[in-house]
Design a protein around this motif. Structure first.
Motif, PDB file in Angstrom:
ATOM      1  N   THR A  88       0.754  -1.360  -0.084  1.00  0.00           N
ATOM      2  CA  THR A  88      -0.167   0.264   0.004  1.00  0.00           C
ATOM      3  C   THR A  88       0.877   1.250   0.069  1.00  0.00           C
ATOM      4  O   THR A  88       1.931   1.364   0.828  1.00  0.00           O
ATOM      5  CB  THR A  88      -0.851  -0.120   1.210  1.00  0.00           C
ATOM      6  OG1 THR A  88      -1.439  -1.135   1.489  1.00  0.00           O
ATOM      7  CG2 THR A  88      -1.898   1.091   1.210  1.00  0.00           C
ATOM      8  N   PRO A  89       0.623   2.226  -0.714  1.00  0.00           N
ATOM      9  CA  PRO A  89       1.255   3.463  -0.625  1.00  0.00           C
ATOM     10  C   PRO A  89       0.512   3.881   0.720  1.00  0.00           C
ATOM     11  O   PRO A  89      -0.469   4.607   0.806  1.00  0.00           O
ATOM     12  CB  PRO A  89       0.804   4.243  -1.741  1.00  0.00           C
ATOM     13  CG  PRO A  89      -0.341   3.830  -2.657  1.00  0.00           C
ATOM     14  CD  PRO A  89      -0.270   2.100  -1.842  1.00  0.00           C
ATOM     15  N   VAL A 114       0.681   6.508   2.311  1.00  0.00           N
ATOM     16  CA  VAL A 114       0.258   7.948   2.466  1.00  0.00           C
ATOM     17  C   VAL A 114      -1.361   8.104   2.212  1.00  0.00           C
ATOM     18  O   VAL A 114      -2.041   8.936   2.523  1.00  0.00           O
ATOM     19  CB  VAL A 114       0.821   8.658   1.291  1.00  0.00           C
ATOM     20  CG1 VAL A 114       0.103   9.997   1.141  1.00  0.00           C
ATOM     21  CG2 VAL A 114       2.237   9.069   1.636  1.00  0.00           C
ATOM     22  N   LEU A 159      -3.393   6.243   3.581  1.00  0.00           N
ATOM     23  CA  LEU A 159      -4.183   6.259   4.869  1.00  0.00           C
ATOM     24  C   LEU A 159      -4.253   7.558   5.604  1.00  0.00           C
ATOM     25  O   LEU A 159      -4.942   7.568   6.691  1.00  0.00           O
ATOM     26  CB  LEU A 159      -3.102   5.237   5.751  1.00  0.00           C
ATOM     27  CG  LEU A 159      -2.988   3.909   5.471  1.00  0.00           C
ATOM     28  CD1 LEU A 159      -1.780   3.327   6.407  1.00  0.00           C
ATOM     29  CD2 LEU A 159      -4.173   3.303   5.640  1.00  0.00           C
ATOM     30  N   LEU A 196       5.104   5.549   7.077  1.00  0.00           N
ATOM     31  CA  LEU A 196       6.239   5.419   6.355  1.00  0.00           C
ATOM     32  C   LEU A 196       7.249   5.036   6.699  1.00  0.00           C
ATOM     33  O   LEU A 196       8.017   4.040   6.025  1.00  0.00           O
ATOM     34  CB  LEU A 196       6.105   6.971   5.649  1.00  0.00           C
ATOM     35  CG  LEU A 196       5.351   7.355   4.733  1.00  0.00           C
ATOM     36  CD1 LEU A 196       5.576   8.913   4.683  1.00  0.00           C
ATOM     37  CD2 LEU A 196       5.332   6.842   3.515  1.00  0.00           C
ATOM     38  N   LEU A 207      17.177   3.593   5.306  1.00  0.00           N
ATOM     39  CA  LEU A 207      16.059   3.684   4.500  1.00  0.00           C
ATOM     40  C   LEU A 207      14.933   4.414   5.165  1.00  0.00           C
ATOM     41  O   LEU A 207      14.001   5.456   4.491  1.00  0.00           O
ATOM     42  CB  LEU A 207      15.468   2.416   4.175  1.00  0.00           C
ATOM     43  CG  LEU A 207      16.002   1.680   2.873  1.00  0.00           C
ATOM     44  CD1 LEU A 207      15.199   0.413   2.668  1.00  0.00           C
ATOM     45  CD2 LEU A 207      15.532   2.603   1.806  1.00  0.00           C
ATOM     46  N   ARG A 238      12.511   7.802   4.110  1.00  0.00           N
ATOM     47  CA  ARG A 238      11.164   7.553   3.866  1.00  0.00           C
ATOM     48  C   ARG A 238      10.348   8.695   4.627  1.00  0.00           C
ATOM     49  O   ARG A 238       9.258   9.089   4.305  1.00  0.00           O
ATOM     50  CB  ARG A 238      10.618   6.168   4.032  1.00  0.00           C
ATOM     51  CG  ARG A 238      11.225   5.229   3.173  1.00  0.00           C
ATOM     52  CD  ARG A 238      10.313   4.023   2.532  1.00  0.00           C
ATOM     53  NE  ARG A 238       9.456   4.860   1.760  1.00  0.00           N
ATOM     54  CZ  ARG A 238       8.353   4.454   1.320  1.00  0.00           C
ATOM     55  NH1 ARG A 238       8.003   2.949   1.539  1.00  0.00           N
ATOM     56  NH2 ARG A 238       7.668   4.957   0.452  1.00  0.00           N
ATOM     57  N   ILE A 265       9.295  12.252   3.609  1.00  0.00           N
ATOM     58  CA  ILE A 265       8.245  12.189   2.763  1.00  0.00           C
ATOM     59  C   ILE A 265       6.793  12.447   3.624  1.00  0.00           C
ATOM     60  O   ILE A 265       6.162  13.481   3.406  1.00  0.00           O
ATOM     61  CB  ILE A 265       7.802  11.001   1.904  1.00  0.00           C
ATOM     62  CG1 ILE A 265       8.822  10.634   0.899  1.00  0.00           C
ATOM     63  CG2 ILE A 265       6.285  11.247   1.383  1.00  0.00           C
ATOM     64  CD1 ILE A 265       8.794   9.353   0.220  1.00  0.00           C
ATOM     65  N   VAL A 325       3.919  15.506   3.244  1.00  0.00           N
ATOM     66  CA  VAL A 325       2.629  14.821   2.844  1.00  0.00           C
ATOM     67  C   VAL A 325       1.791  15.116   4.373  1.00  0.00           C
ATOM     68  O   VAL A 325       0.449  15.569   4.176  1.00  0.00           O
ATOM     69  CB  VAL A 325       2.707  13.276   2.690  1.00  0.00           C
ATOM     70  CG1 VAL A 325       1.326  12.748   2.482  1.00  0.00           C
ATOM     71  CG2 VAL A 325       3.484  13.130   1.413  1.00  0.00           C
TER      72      VAL A 325
END
Lengths: 278, 290
Positions: B141-142, B144, B146, B168, B221, B225, B228, B232
């Motif tokens: 799922t992206p 975002v 959510l 994320l 990582l 993330r 972002i 957002v």
């Protein structure tokens, strides 16, 4: 792993029943599916008990109902079409540019010097932060989302392809050169096959990035699309619709990666397996 | 490497120091040069240098080479704006403080939940079967998407930002922790088992030390993330924060400010990634290199 084996052996007698054998062979699916089912049941139960406002929680059955309503209403097809074209446009563009550019920068050292700084710089910037500027450039239609999806997906694909070329087996190259293979021959028969697994890694990673771009773009500024639908539904507290929209994205991600996995297996069947022959 | 052959006509042994210096730092020299050229090109676009230079040659066909700064800003405008926001009006500091707080809380929660969950599901096979479908689904799922749900649950406030950053960042951490445990050297475990080591002892002396590189890689990582999430998470109903500033400036066509915000986030991301990298080197110093 080792501990679990010991546990199992302690319980199982010399002649395990067929049921126990079946369980042992499918343990992963049974436990996984069982947990999933249990969570759904508890969710439904809590929602029905009225302990939590259904506005917050929705429930599995309500989500399915919302999904059926959405498809019967027909409006969702527009959203799917819009999001689908954004995703496909952006992803196709990033594949069409990322793979050739990755191959080229891996192969030509000078080109990698030239483009390296841009690639590194762009990679360091969370591209989604460029959203407002991209909307200024491309408007709030399909293209701004396609561009965001493209920007998200192109770098993983490019970088993976590039490192695939660069980690080509040096011995193969030496052998090929000493038999005076042409550059083209080396490229098509050594570099490209060696790069395929890397390309697929990049492609799979790119899918998630492209989907993320589409969602953020549509939440940010759009007039249609699944992300827009989710945002609208959220504003009007239609929790079931939000959940259903999220599930569509989940399904898209799972299916796309599944397709790529299948493709990868197709491409990799010729490769001798590493490890013992048996 | 191959420069040796190019510059080595005649005297291979000692190229002049300048040439040697260039050969050693060619990548950096080239990169800086390209970057400078790019910045000049950009500046020229918004100031109309290129349009002016080409107009005598190709007439009005050169006009597209003058791009209004509202679209692309320019390096000098961005620098001036950054100076203004950081030093003169100091308006960006409150945004930075707010975003840093939500980032730290979100990432902290992701570590606090993701690491134990990942380690446990790497260690207990059945737990990994149980959480497997959820991890796979959540991963596809992206996250975002959510955001509207999160807003329904906790409103527009700080909690929503923390949750989206958490969503994320948590997966890279959990998944790398899981694979860290799974790839532990089986021989070491066997040896420890046969000497009757308890689970906790195994975990502390074998699993954890060998997991550290994976954990840190996952953290690196996650750091990216989570960045972002700042942007957002502040799309909706946020008045402070770097992401909110970017969004606000974008809708007012203040392109300079947008670029300042983007660069600030990029710089913060690079700084944090470098920090994790330094920790990795520190932690790995004891390990005999292969």
């Amino acid at each position: 792993m080792a501990t679990a084996e010991i546990e199992l052996d302690a319980g199982a007698s010399a002649h395990p029943s067929t049921l126990a054998r079946f369980y042992r062979e499918h343990e992963r699916s049974i436990i996984g599916g069982g947990t999933l089912l249990a969570v759904l049941l508890i969710w439904e139960g809590v929602a029905r008990s009225g302990l939590v406002d259904p506005l917050f929680l929705s429930s599995p059955i309500q989500i399915v109902k919302a999904g059926i309503d959405l498809f019967e209403g027909g409006e969702i097809w527009t959203h799917i079409q819009v999001s689908g074209s954004e995703f496909l446009l952006g992803y196709a563009l990033s594949v069409a540019i990322g793979i050739p550019l990755g191959l080229a920068t891996g192969w030509y050292r000078r080109l990698s010097y030239l483009l390296g700084p841009f690639i590194d710089a762009l990679n360091a910037v969370p591209r989604l932060t460029l959203m407002p500027i991209i909307v200024i450039w491309f408007g709030i239609g399909i293209w701004s989302k396609a561009v965001v999806a493209f920007l998200g997906a192109v770098l993983p694909i490019l970088i993976a392809t590039n490192s695939g070329v660069r980690t080509s087996e040096a011995r193969y190259l030496q052998v090929a050169r000493s038999f005076s293979a042409s550059e083209l021959k080396i490229f098509t028969s050594i570099i490209l096959p060696g790069t395929v697994p890397f390309i697929f890694t990049g492609l799979k990673y790119g899918i998630g990035r492209a989907l993320l771009g589409v969602v953020v773009g549509e939440l940010y500024a759009a007039t249609a699309g699944l992300g827009y639908m989710i945002g609208e539904a959220g504003d009007t507290f239609q929790t079931s619709v939000v959940f259903f929209g999220v599930l569509i994205f989940t399904a898209t991600g799972l299916v796309s990666v599944g397709v790529l996995d299948a493709l990868e297996r197709r491409f990799e069947t010729w490769r001798p397996k590493a490890g013992a022959a048996s | 490497m191959s420069t040796q052959t190019v510059i080595g006509e005649g005297h291979v042994e000692r190229p002049p120091p300048l040439v040697r210096w260039y050969a050693e730092h060619r990548r950096a020299v080239f990169g800086t040069l390209v970057a400078i050229l790019f910045l000049l090109f950009w500046e020229g676009l918004s100031r109309g240098w290129w349009a002016d230079a080409l107009r005598p040659l190709i007439g009005h066909a050169a006009d597209p080479l003058l791009v209004p700064p509202i679209f692309i800003s320019s390096p000098s405008r961005i620098a001036a704006e950054a100076w203004r926001m950081f030093v003169v009006t100091r308006e960006i500091w409150s945004d930075l403080r707010f975003s840093a707080m939500e980032y730290a809380l979100g990432l902290g929660a992701a570590i606090a939940v993701g690491m134990p969950l990942g380690l446990a599901s790497g260690w207990y096979r059945r737990l990994s079967y149980a959480v497997g479908p959820f991890l796979a689904g959540f991963n596809a799922t992206p996250q975002v998407a959510l955001l509207p749900l999160i807003i329904i649950w906790v409103g527009f406030g700080l909690a929503a930002k923390i949750l989206i950053i958490f969503a994320l960042a948590v997966l890279p951490i959990a998944i790398s922790a899981q694979s860290a445990v799974r790839t532990t050297d089986a021989r070491l475990l066997k040896v420890a088992h046969s000497f009757g080591a308890g689970e906790w002892h195994l975990f502390r002396t074998i699993i954890l030390p060998s997991a550290v590189p994976f954990l840190l890689a996952g953290l690196r990582l996650a750091v990216g993330r989570a960045m972002i999430g700042i942007v957002v998470g502040e799309i909706f109903g946020s008045a402070v924060g770097v992401g909110a500033m970017i969004n606000r400036s974008g809708s007012r066509f203040e392109t300079d400010k947008v670029f300042v915000g983007v660069l600030v986030i990029a710089a913060a991301g690079m700084l944090l990634a470098e920090l994790v990298h330094q920790i990795e080197r520190r932690v790995e110093a004891w390990r005999p290199s292969v």
